[in-house]
Write an enzyme that holds these catalytic residues in place. Structure first.
Site, PDB file in Angstrom:
ATOM      1  N   LYS A  12      15.256  70.429  76.168  1.00  0.00           N
ATOM      2  CA  LYS A  12      14.932  68.913  76.494  1.00  0.00           C
ATOM      3  C   LYS A  12      14.949  68.094  75.113  1.00  0.00           C
ATOM      4  O   LYS A  12      14.553  68.872  73.999  1.00  0.00           O
ATOM      5  CB  LYS A  12      13.668  68.889  77.438  1.00  0.00           C
ATOM      6  CG  LYS A  12      13.976  69.733  78.777  1.00  0.00           C
ATOM      7  CD  LYS A  12      12.676  69.601  79.537  1.00  0.00           C
ATOM      8  CE  LYS A  12      12.837  70.180  81.060  1.00  0.00           C
ATOM      9  NZ  LYS A  12      11.722  70.544  81.739  1.00  0.00           N
ATOM     10  N   TYR A  52      18.300  66.789  88.842  1.00  0.00           N
ATOM     11  CA  TYR A  52      16.824  67.089  89.422  1.00  0.00           C
ATOM     12  C   TYR A  52      16.807  66.745  90.845  1.00  0.00           C
ATOM     13  O   TYR A  52      15.744  66.185  91.319  1.00  0.00           O
ATOM     14  CB  TYR A  52      16.058  66.407  88.418  1.00  0.00           C
ATOM     15  CG  TYR A  52      15.429  67.218  87.290  1.00  0.00           C
ATOM     16  CD1 TYR A  52      15.143  68.652  87.318  1.00  0.00           C
ATOM     17  CD2 TYR A  52      15.614  66.528  86.012  1.00  0.00           C
ATOM     18  CE1 TYR A  52      14.790  69.183  86.224  1.00  0.00           C
ATOM     19  CE2 TYR A  52      15.301  67.289  84.899  1.00  0.00           C
ATOM     20  CZ  TYR A  52      14.882  68.796  85.059  1.00  0.00           C
ATOM     21  OH  TYR A  52      14.588  69.455  83.893  1.00  0.00           O
ATOM     22  N   PHE A  60       6.468  62.583  90.000  1.00  0.00           N
ATOM     23  CA  PHE A  60       6.956  62.583  88.620  1.00  0.00           C
ATOM     24  C   PHE A  60       8.390  62.308  88.495  1.00  0.00           C
ATOM     25  O   PHE A  60       8.764  62.384  87.240  1.00  0.00           O
ATOM     26  CB  PHE A  60       6.550  63.950  88.150  1.00  0.00           C
ATOM     27  CG  PHE A  60       7.059  65.149  88.918  1.00  0.00           C
ATOM     28  CD1 PHE A  60       8.502  65.707  88.501  1.00  0.00           C
ATOM     29  CD2 PHE A  60       6.591  65.951  89.885  1.00  0.00           C
ATOM     30  CE1 PHE A  60       8.975  66.844  89.115  1.00  0.00           C
ATOM     31  CE2 PHE A  60       7.136  66.776  90.571  1.00  0.00           C
ATOM     32  CZ  PHE A  60       8.375  67.597  90.209  1.00  0.00           C
ATOM     33  N   ARG A  88      13.595  82.828  82.775  1.00  0.00           N
ATOM     34  CA  ARG A  88      12.518  81.989  83.122  1.00  0.00           C
ATOM     35  C   ARG A  88      11.102  82.637  82.681  1.00  0.00           C
ATOM     36  O   ARG A  88      10.078  81.919  82.217  1.00  0.00           O
ATOM     37  CB  ARG A  88      12.554  82.031  84.773  1.00  0.00           C
ATOM     38  CG  ARG A  88      13.513  81.602  85.564  1.00  0.00           C
ATOM     39  CD  ARG A  88      13.240  79.893  85.765  1.00  0.00           C
ATOM     40  NE  ARG A  88      12.229  79.751  86.653  1.00  0.00           N
ATOM     41  CZ  ARG A  88      11.948  78.314  87.105  1.00  0.00           C
ATOM     42  NH1 ARG A  88      12.638  77.252  86.429  1.00  0.00           N
ATOM     43  NH2 ARG A  88      10.971  78.062  87.846  1.00  0.00           N
ATOM     44  N   THR A  94       6.088  76.542  84.435  1.00  0.00           N
ATOM     45  CA  THR A  94       6.285  75.041  84.136  1.00  0.00           C
ATOM     46  C   THR A  94       5.333  74.528  83.349  1.00  0.00           C
ATOM     47  O   THR A  94       5.783  73.488  82.334  1.00  0.00           O
ATOM     48  CB  THR A  94       6.674  74.321  85.345  1.00  0.00           C
ATOM     49  OG1 THR A  94       7.327  75.262  86.335  1.00  0.00           O
ATOM     50  CG2 THR A  94       7.005  72.997  85.399  1.00  0.00           C
ATOM     51  N   ARG A 105       7.007  78.023  76.475  1.00  0.00           N
ATOM     52  CA  ARG A 105       6.426  76.847  76.710  1.00  0.00           C
ATOM     53  C   ARG A 105       4.901  77.001  76.274  1.00  0.00           C
ATOM     54  O   ARG A 105       4.279  76.057  75.897  1.00  0.00           O
ATOM     55  CB  ARG A 105       6.585  76.544  78.395  1.00  0.00           C
ATOM     56  CG  ARG A 105       7.936  75.963  78.788  1.00  0.00           C
ATOM     57  CD  ARG A 105       8.123  75.937  80.161  1.00  0.00           C
ATOM     58  NE  ARG A 105       9.170  75.139  80.629  1.00  0.00           N
ATOM     59  CZ  ARG A 105       9.724  75.461  81.770  1.00  0.00           C
ATOM     60  NH1 ARG A 105       9.172  76.439  82.783  1.00  0.00           N
ATOM     61  NH2 ARG A 105      10.601  74.436  82.318  1.00  0.00           N
ATOM     62  N   ASN A 115       7.686  69.851  78.519  1.00  0.00           N
ATOM     63  CA  ASN A 115       7.690  71.298  78.276  1.00  0.00           C
ATOM     64  C   ASN A 115       8.757  71.911  77.702  1.00  0.00           C
ATOM     65  O   ASN A 115       9.179  73.333  78.204  1.00  0.00           O
ATOM     66  CB  ASN A 115       7.246  71.995  79.740  1.00  0.00           C
ATOM     67  CG  ASN A 115       8.268  71.652  80.721  1.00  0.00           C
ATOM     68  OD1 ASN A 115       9.240  70.852  80.349  1.00  0.00           O
ATOM     69  ND2 ASN A 115       8.140  72.026  82.078  1.00  0.00           N
ATOM     70  N   HIS A 118      14.311  74.059  79.900  1.00  0.00           N
ATOM     71  CA  HIS A 118      14.610  74.025  81.418  1.00  0.00           C
ATOM     72  C   HIS A 118      15.297  75.402  81.591  1.00  0.00           C
ATOM     73  O   HIS A 118      16.131  75.865  80.807  1.00  0.00           O
ATOM     74  CB  HIS A 118      15.334  73.035  81.860  1.00  0.00           C
ATOM     75  CG  HIS A 118      16.368  73.354  83.400  1.00  0.00           C
ATOM     76  ND1 HIS A 118      15.597  72.789  84.546  1.00  0.00           N
ATOM     77  CD2 HIS A 118      17.421  73.798  83.561  1.00  0.00           C
ATOM     78  CE1 HIS A 118      16.359  73.406  85.527  1.00  0.00           C
ATOM     79  NE2 HIS A 118      17.412  73.901  84.722  1.00  0.00           N
ATOM     80  N   GLU A 129      24.083  73.946  88.003  1.00  0.00           N
ATOM     81  CA  GLU A 129      23.588  73.296  87.025  1.00  0.00           C
ATOM     82  C   GLU A 129      24.740  73.509  85.640  1.00  0.00           C
ATOM     83  O   GLU A 129      24.953  72.422  84.987  1.00  0.00           O
ATOM     84  CB  GLU A 129      22.425  73.609  86.407  1.00  0.00           C
ATOM     85  CG  GLU A 129      21.144  73.300  87.391  1.00  0.00           C
ATOM     86  CD  GLU A 129      19.857  74.152  87.129  1.00  0.00           C
ATOM     87  OE1 GLU A 129      19.943  74.935  86.368  1.00  0.00           O
ATOM     88  OE2 GLU A 129      18.937  73.650  87.936  1.00  0.00           O
TER      89      GLU A 129
END
Ligand code: UDP
Ligand code: MG
Length: 152
Positions: A12, A52, A60, A88, A94, A105, A115, A118, A129
């Site tokens: 990100k 998203y 949020f 993941r 998260t 993270r 964070n 993704h 995606e």
């Protein structure tokens, strides 16, 4: 051999600004995942809202769209056995405050709204995606000499 999976990952904008792109690539490469797509993107609001879409309407969501469109990001596709779960787990929970030490993270984040990375949560999400960010000819198939040492 377990069938190979492909998963989508994004460093990100905070990760790019903080110079963590190489570190994220290194962690996935070190696990043995194969990089099959890589590009820098500055995500538009329209793409962010589609990306998203599952979170539309949540408190949020506006902040999340601002965050992910706030600067360049790095999109990646990784291939390997159990790639979705492996990515993941390598990223961690998260919320960086709840992520296990040693995960990306936890090691590079403090708060859920910044964070760093993704990763797709399922094969279906990964396909959706990936299609948002990569054209078919931007996804590369190739063999690595050491694949037999990684995938039994
Ligand atoms: N997010 C946030 N506040 C929240 C929940 C999520 O800012 O309370 C952001 C965070 O950047 C997260 C993203 O929204 O990575 C998507 O949330 P999701 O629950 O899908 O988490 P992820 O799949 O990224 O772990
Ligand atoms: Mg998610």
């Amino acid at each position: 051999m377990t069938p190979l999976e492909r998963t989508f990952c994004l460093v990100k904008p905070d990760g790019v600004q903080r110079g963590i792109v190489g570190e994220v690539l290194r962690r996935f490469e070190s696990r043995g995942l194969k990089l099959v797509g890589l590009k820098m993107v500055h995500i538009s609001r329209a793409i962010a809202e589609e990306y998203y879409a599952e979170h539309r309407g949540k408190p949020f969501f506006p902040g999340l769209v601002d965050y992910v469109t706030s600067g360049p990001a790095v999109a990646m596709l990784w291939e390997g056995e159990n790639a979705v779960v492996v990515v993941r787990k390598t990223m961690g929970a998260t919320d960086p405050a709840k992520a296990e030490p040693g995960t990306i993270r936890a090691d590079f984040g403090l708060t859920i709204s910044r964070n760093v990375v993704h990763g797709s949560d399922s094969i279906e999400s990964a396909n959706r995606e990936a299609a948002l960010f990569f054209k078919p000819d931007e996804i590369l198939a190739y063999d690595r000499a050491h694949d037999a040492w990684i995938q039994g």
